[in-house]
Structure formats: C-alpha cells, structure tokens
Scaffold this motif. Structure first.
Motif, PDB file in Angstrom:
ATOM      1  N   VAL A   1      13.123   4.764  -4.250  1.00  0.00           N
ATOM      2  CA  VAL A   1      11.958   4.866  -5.140  1.00  0.00           C
ATOM      3  C   VAL A   1      10.694   5.191  -4.339  1.00  0.00           C
ATOM      4  CG1 VAL A   1      10.406   3.490  -6.591  1.00  0.00           C
ATOM      5  CG2 VAL A   1      12.873   3.412  -6.981  1.00  0.00           C
ATOM      6  N   ALA A   2      10.499   4.502  -3.222  1.00  0.00           N
ATOM      7  CA  ALA A   2       9.316   4.743  -2.387  1.00  0.00           C
ATOM      8  C   ALA A   2       9.267   6.188  -1.904  1.00  0.00           C
ATOM      9  CB  ALA A   2       9.305   3.783  -1.203  1.00  0.00           C
ATOM     10  N   ALA A   3      10.416   6.704  -1.459  1.00  0.00           N
ATOM     11  CA  ALA A   3      10.471   8.074  -0.954  1.00  0.00           C
ATOM     12  C   ALA A   3      10.258   9.092  -2.068  1.00  0.00           C
ATOM     13  CB  ALA A   3      11.819   8.318  -0.271  1.00  0.00           C
ATOM     14  N   LYS A   4      10.917   8.892  -3.196  1.00  0.00           N
ATOM     15  CA  LYS A   4      10.845   9.848  -4.300  1.00  0.00           C
ATOM     16  C   LYS A   4       9.458   9.903  -4.923  1.00  0.00           C
ATOM     17  CE  LYS A   4      12.424  12.488  -7.701  1.00  0.00           C
ATOM     18  NZ  LYS A   4      12.562  13.944  -7.487  1.00  0.00           N
ATOM     19  N   VAL A   5       8.851   8.757  -5.172  1.00  0.00           N
ATOM     20  CA  VAL A   5       7.509   8.729  -5.765  1.00  0.00           C
ATOM     21  C   VAL A   5       6.501   9.391  -4.828  1.00  0.00           C
ATOM     22  CG1 VAL A   5       5.624   7.234  -6.541  1.00  0.00           C
ATOM     23  CG2 VAL A   5       7.974   6.705  -7.192  1.00  0.00           C
ATOM     24  N   THR A   6       6.636   9.131  -3.536  1.00  0.00           N
ATOM     25  CA  THR A   6       5.719   9.734  -2.560  1.00  0.00           C
ATOM     26  C   THR A   6       5.871  11.248  -2.526  1.00  0.00           C
ATOM     27  OG1 THR A   6       5.738   7.741  -1.189  1.00  0.00           O
ATOM     28  CG2 THR A   6       5.031   9.784  -0.140  1.00  0.00           C
ATOM     29  N   ARG A   7       7.111  11.723  -2.465  1.00  0.00           N
ATOM     30  CA  ARG A   7       7.323  13.181  -2.428  1.00  0.00           C
ATOM     31  C   ARG A   7       6.818  13.853  -3.702  1.00  0.00           C
ATOM     32  NH1 ARG A   7       9.640  18.105  -1.385  1.00  0.00           N
ATOM     33  NH2 ARG A   7      10.468  18.976  -3.309  1.00  0.00           N
ATOM     34  N   ASP A   8       7.144  13.278  -4.848  1.00  0.00           N
ATOM     35  CA  ASP A   8       6.698  13.879  -6.106  1.00  0.00           C
ATOM     36  C   ASP A   8       5.174  13.961  -6.177  1.00  0.00           C
ATOM     37  OD1 ASP A   8       9.298  14.188  -6.866  1.00  0.00           O
ATOM     38  OD2 ASP A   8       9.299  12.589  -8.367  1.00  0.00           O
ATOM     39  N   ALA A   9       4.506  12.897  -5.719  1.00  0.00           N
ATOM     40  CA  ALA A   9       3.044  12.898  -5.728  1.00  0.00           C
ATOM     41  C   ALA A   9       2.488  13.954  -4.772  1.00  0.00           C
ATOM     42  CB  ALA A   9       2.513  11.517  -5.359  1.00  0.00           C
ATOM     43  N   CYS A  10       3.152  14.129  -3.619  1.00  0.00           N
ATOM     44  CA  CYS A  10       2.738  15.160  -2.655  1.00  0.00           C
ATOM     45  C   CYS A  10       2.804  16.551  -3.282  1.00  0.00           C
ATOM     46  CB  CYS A  10       3.636  15.129  -1.418  1.00  0.00           C
ATOM     47  SG  CYS A  10       3.215  13.907  -0.179  1.00  0.00           S
TER      48      CYS A  10
ATOM     49  N   PRO B   1      15.180  20.751  -1.057  1.00  0.00           N
ATOM     50  CA  PRO B   1      14.239  21.722  -1.621  1.00  0.00           C
ATOM     51  C   PRO B   1      13.719  22.737  -0.609  1.00  0.00           C
ATOM     52  CG  PRO B   1      13.742  19.536  -2.424  1.00  0.00           C
ATOM     53  CD  PRO B   1      14.767  19.370  -1.343  1.00  0.00           C
ATOM     54  N   VAL B   2      13.372  23.900  -1.117  1.00  0.00           N
ATOM     55  CA  VAL B   2      12.778  24.951  -0.297  1.00  0.00           C
ATOM     56  C   VAL B   2      11.257  24.794  -0.236  1.00  0.00           C
ATOM     57  CG1 VAL B   2      12.510  26.576  -2.220  1.00  0.00           C
ATOM     58  CG2 VAL B   2      12.837  27.454   0.103  1.00  0.00           C
ATOM     59  N   LEU B   3      10.712  23.924  -1.086  1.00  0.00           N
ATOM     60  CA  LEU B   3       9.267  23.712  -1.156  1.00  0.00           C
ATOM     61  C   LEU B   3       8.916  22.253  -0.884  1.00  0.00           C
ATOM     62  CD1 LEU B   3       8.444  25.660  -4.470  1.00  0.00           C
ATOM     63  CD2 LEU B   3       8.426  26.545  -2.128  1.00  0.00           C
ATOM     64  N   GLY B   4       7.818  22.048  -0.187  1.00  0.00           N
ATOM     65  CA  GLY B   4       7.275  20.716  -0.025  1.00  0.00           C
ATOM     66  C   GLY B   4       7.879  19.892   1.093  1.00  0.00           C
ATOM     67  N   PRO B   5       7.391  18.660   1.255  1.00  0.00           N
ATOM     68  CA  PRO B   5       7.823  17.809   2.357  1.00  0.00           C
ATOM     69  C   PRO B   5       9.164  17.143   2.101  1.00  0.00           C
ATOM     70  CG  PRO B   5       6.274  16.620   0.992  1.00  0.00           C
ATOM     71  CD  PRO B   5       6.353  18.016   0.419  1.00  0.00           C
ATOM     72  N   MET B   6       9.745  16.614   3.156  1.00  0.00           N
ATOM     73  CA  MET B   6      10.865  15.683   3.055  1.00  0.00           C
ATOM     74  C   MET B   6      10.295  14.311   3.391  1.00  0.00           C
ATOM     75  SD  MET B   6      14.611  15.602   4.951  1.00  0.00           S
ATOM     76  CE  MET B   6      13.971  15.488   6.640  1.00  0.00           C
ATOM     77  N   VAL B   7      10.642  13.313   2.589  1.00  0.00           N
ATOM     78  CA  VAL B   7      10.081  11.976   2.781  1.00  0.00           C
ATOM     79  C   VAL B   7      11.204  10.977   3.020  1.00  0.00           C
ATOM     80  CG1 VAL B   7       8.689  10.135   1.772  1.00  0.00           C
ATOM     81  CG2 VAL B   7       8.117  12.531   1.295  1.00  0.00           C
ATOM     82  N   TYR B   8      11.093  10.227   4.108  1.00  0.00           N
ATOM     83  CA  TYR B   8      12.011   9.125   4.368  1.00  0.00           C
ATOM     84  C   TYR B   8      11.310   7.822   4.022  1.00  0.00           C
ATOM     85  CZ  TYR B   8      16.422  10.805   5.997  1.00  0.00           C
ATOM     86  OH  TYR B   8      17.688  11.330   6.009  1.00  0.00           O
ATOM     87  N   GLY B   9      12.030   6.963   3.303  1.00  0.00           N
ATOM     88  CA  GLY B   9      11.453   5.694   2.900  1.00  0.00           C
ATOM     89  C   GLY B   9      12.292   4.522   3.358  1.00  0.00           C
ATOM     90  N   VAL B  10      11.639   3.418   3.638  1.00  0.00           N
ATOM     91  CA  VAL B  10      12.326   2.155   3.902  1.00  0.00           C
ATOM     92  C   VAL B  10      11.670   1.066   3.066  1.00  0.00           C
ATOM     93  CG1 VAL B  10      13.012   2.767   6.258  1.00  0.00           C
ATOM     94  CG2 VAL B  10      10.851   1.565   5.892  1.00  0.00           C
ATOM     95  N   ALA B  11      12.469   0.101   2.649  1.00  0.00           N
ATOM     96  CA  ALA B  11      11.969  -1.087   1.960  1.00  0.00           C
ATOM     97  C   ALA B  11      12.593  -2.300   2.631  1.00  0.00           C
ATOM     98  CB  ALA B  11      12.335  -1.039   0.481  1.00  0.00           C
TER      99      ALA B  11
ATOM    100  N   VAL C   1      -0.536   6.494  -6.141  1.00  0.00           N
ATOM    101  CA  VAL C   1       0.459   6.284  -5.085  1.00  0.00           C
ATOM    102  C   VAL C   1      -0.271   6.012  -3.767  1.00  0.00           C
ATOM    103  CG1 VAL C   1       2.416   7.290  -3.866  1.00  0.00           C
ATOM    104  CG2 VAL C   1       2.054   7.828  -6.287  1.00  0.00           C
ATOM    105  N   PRO C   2      -0.186   4.789  -3.247  1.00  0.00           N
ATOM    106  CA  PRO C   2      -0.948   4.440  -2.038  1.00  0.00           C
ATOM    107  C   PRO C   2      -0.521   5.201  -0.792  1.00  0.00           C
ATOM    108  CG  PRO C   2       0.561   2.668  -2.645  1.00  0.00           C
ATOM    109  CD  PRO C   2       0.556   3.636  -3.779  1.00  0.00           C
ATOM    110  N   SER C   3       0.710   5.726  -0.780  1.00  0.00           N
ATOM    111  CA  SER C   3       1.197   6.444   0.408  1.00  0.00           C
ATOM    112  C   SER C   3       0.665   7.873   0.499  1.00  0.00           C
ATOM    113  CB  SER C   3       2.725   6.454   0.429  1.00  0.00           C
ATOM    114  OG  SER C   3       3.251   6.869  -0.818  1.00  0.00           O
TER     115      SER C   3
END
Length: 325
Positions: free
Chosen positions: A202-211, A61-71, A23-25
C-alpha cells in the motif's frame, strides 16, 4: 422514501471511501522529480523486536518511477495488524489504499513505513550503463537500502518478509548473508500472504500513484536563462493511463509525446523497448561528429615499412622499443 435515503447513504459511503488523502512521502508536491529519494515515517516507539515487510510498485511500467516500500511493527502487534485490512494493493481501490496509508500512520507507537522512490532517469541510466545495473539489481539495492536505514534508526528486526524477486531461494540467501541476524522469508505473492507486506504494498502503490498523477514536467519549466523560446516547448498530455506498455492510454501517450529531435520527457524510461522502438521509428536520426576525432585516430594509426607497428605519436617523440637500443 426509505429506499431513496438508503441509496443516498450508500453513495455518501462510496464517496467517503474513495476520498484520496495527501501523501506524506511526496516530498515536494508541485515540483519535478529529478532524482531518487527515500522517505521515512516517524519511528515507532514500542519495544521490539520488529517484523518488516517489503514490496514494490511500478516495476513494469514504461512511465514514471519505481517505488519500493517497507512497513514495520512489533512482533507483539501482529494480531492487531491482521485486523486493519491490509492486502495486496492491486486488489484495492485508490480510496481504500489512501485510507489504509492513513491508518499506517495513525499509530506512531507501533506502526512505521518507508519508501525508496527510484526516478525514471536513474532506472534507465542504470540499465544502459556498461556494465548495466539491471532492474533486479536496482530492486535489490533499494530493498537493502531500506532495511539498513531502519536498522540504523535503532529498530531491532527479527523477521523480514519479501515479495519474490526472481529465484526465491537465491534472493533469500543473498539477503540472509547481508543481514545474518534476521530471519528472511522470500515468497511469491507475499503481499497477500503476510499483512505486513500488504502494508508495504500500500505504501509503495499510493506513493507511486501520487508521483505519476501529480507529475510536473521539468522540460516545460522556465529556463534559468530566461530563454525566449520557452513558448515553443512542447506540452505533454497528462492522460498517461497506468503506464504499462499494453495500456491503450499509455500507448497513445507514447505515440503522441515524441519530440523527433529531443525524444521524450524524463517521465519516460528511455531504456524500455517501447520507447526505443518509437524513437527508431519516428525520431530524427543523429550522426555524432567530433572534429578532432579523425586527427586523433590518424595520430595513433600504425605506420608501414620500417616504422610498422609504431604509431606516429611514438615516432614524433622518438620513442623506441627497448629491444632496439
């Protein structure tokens, strides 16, 4: 024999589908997430105007970041985008999402995407400051930031589609006021209605999951002072579940990860009720004592008698009311 070959082929296709690509992000893999950041893919080169979609992952979620994505892509590319398979990321498997993110980066002439990763510490600090910056306000700020960044990069945006945040009419008017030259559409389930929002999802979800999956606990890293107590630092389970408070794995992690004196690692959003309840139930109570506080309060305590309503500081400095001179 033919049936066996067919079964083997299906298994190979399923394995290939679930392959998770880099994941490049994720800017610094293997390093702790200590502050929020923004990532931009290479800027598309096709002529505009462009459409842009906005969506988030990890709001609840109570754990981890929140990610906003734009395409974003040219208006003229909309028909091609519709054929690429983008949809609400929650309806897709991890492997499919990973492949779609790869597709999103496979046509740099026409496709681009960006994410704003809000670290858990920043989310909680905003919600607990006075006055608080609530989650809606932080979400709005992330959305505005990403749109501004794309505009500053030189893309002309004519249409922006946003997954709903609170009252759709109010939010649409808010964004339209900031960006009067852009036509905004704010609606519920925009990620399933508009492919460009599905791409952002997709961009936001993949980034958060990888984080979350690659989370490095900063609290277990060696101290820069070479503390001898490093071996006593707690190690936390990586069985986090989805991060949502209702998830049994997440519940178990929260219950088992509390250090009674120092609380939770920075993965946890300490402003969430789930965390507060656990701290109040099993954390050590703390009484803050400031040796100079009592003396300071005494200095400004009102006197009685002739010096009533005059604190000791005013008396010691010989300060009198203008009305008594």
């Amino acid at each position: 024999m033919a049936k066996a070959k067919k079964t083997q082929k299906v298994k190979e296709e399923e394995t290939e589908e679930e392959e998770v690509l880099p994941v490049p992000s994720i800017l610094n893999p293997g390093s702790p997430l200590l502050e929020s950041y923004t990532y931009h893919s290479p800027l598309p080169t096709a002529p505009g105007p462009y459409i842009l979609g906005v969506d988030e992952a990890g709001r609840g979620p109570v754990l981890g970041p929140m990610v906003y994505g734009v395409a974003y892509c040219p208006v003229a590319y909309k028909d091609d985008l519709d054929k690429l398979g983008f949809a609400d990321s929650k309806t897709l498997t991890a492997g499919v999402r990973s492949n779609l993110l790869n597709i999103l980066g496979s046509d740099p002439e026409n496709l681009g995407w960006s994410v704003r990763v809000l670290c858990p510490q920043a989310i909680s600090a905003g919600m607990l400051r006075r006055p608080p910056t609530n989650l809606n306000q932080q979400s709005q700020a992330a959305t505005v930031h990403l749109i501004q960044e794309v505009l500053k990069a030189g893309l002309e945006l004519s249409e922006v589609y946003v997954d709903a945040l609170g009252n759709t009419t109010t939010y649409q008017a808010y964004l339209s006021k900031i960006f009067p030259r852009i036509e905004f559409t704010v609606t519920q389930k925009a990620d399933s209605k508009f492919k460009i929002v599905g791409a952002a999802s997709v961009a936001a979800k993949v980034t958060r999951d990888a984080c979350v999956e690659g989370w490095v606990f900063a609290e277990t890293l060696p101290s820069k002072y070479g503390s001898k107590l490093e071996e006593d630092k707690p190690s936390w389970s990586v069985e986090l579940g989805s991060g949502y408070p209702s998830d049994p794995k997440t519940k178990a992690w929260v219950k088992n990860s509390l250090e009674p004196t120092f609380g939770f690692p920075s993965l946890a959003r300490f402003s969430w009720t789930t965390i507060k309840v656990e701290l109040e139930k099993d954390g050590h109570s703390v009484e803050w004592i400031d040796d100079g506080q009592k003396a300071l309060m005494q200095a400004f305590k009102s006197e009685t008698g002739r010096d009533q309503r005059r604190c000791k500081v005013a008396k010691d400095l010989g300060i009198k009311s203008v009305g008594t001179l």
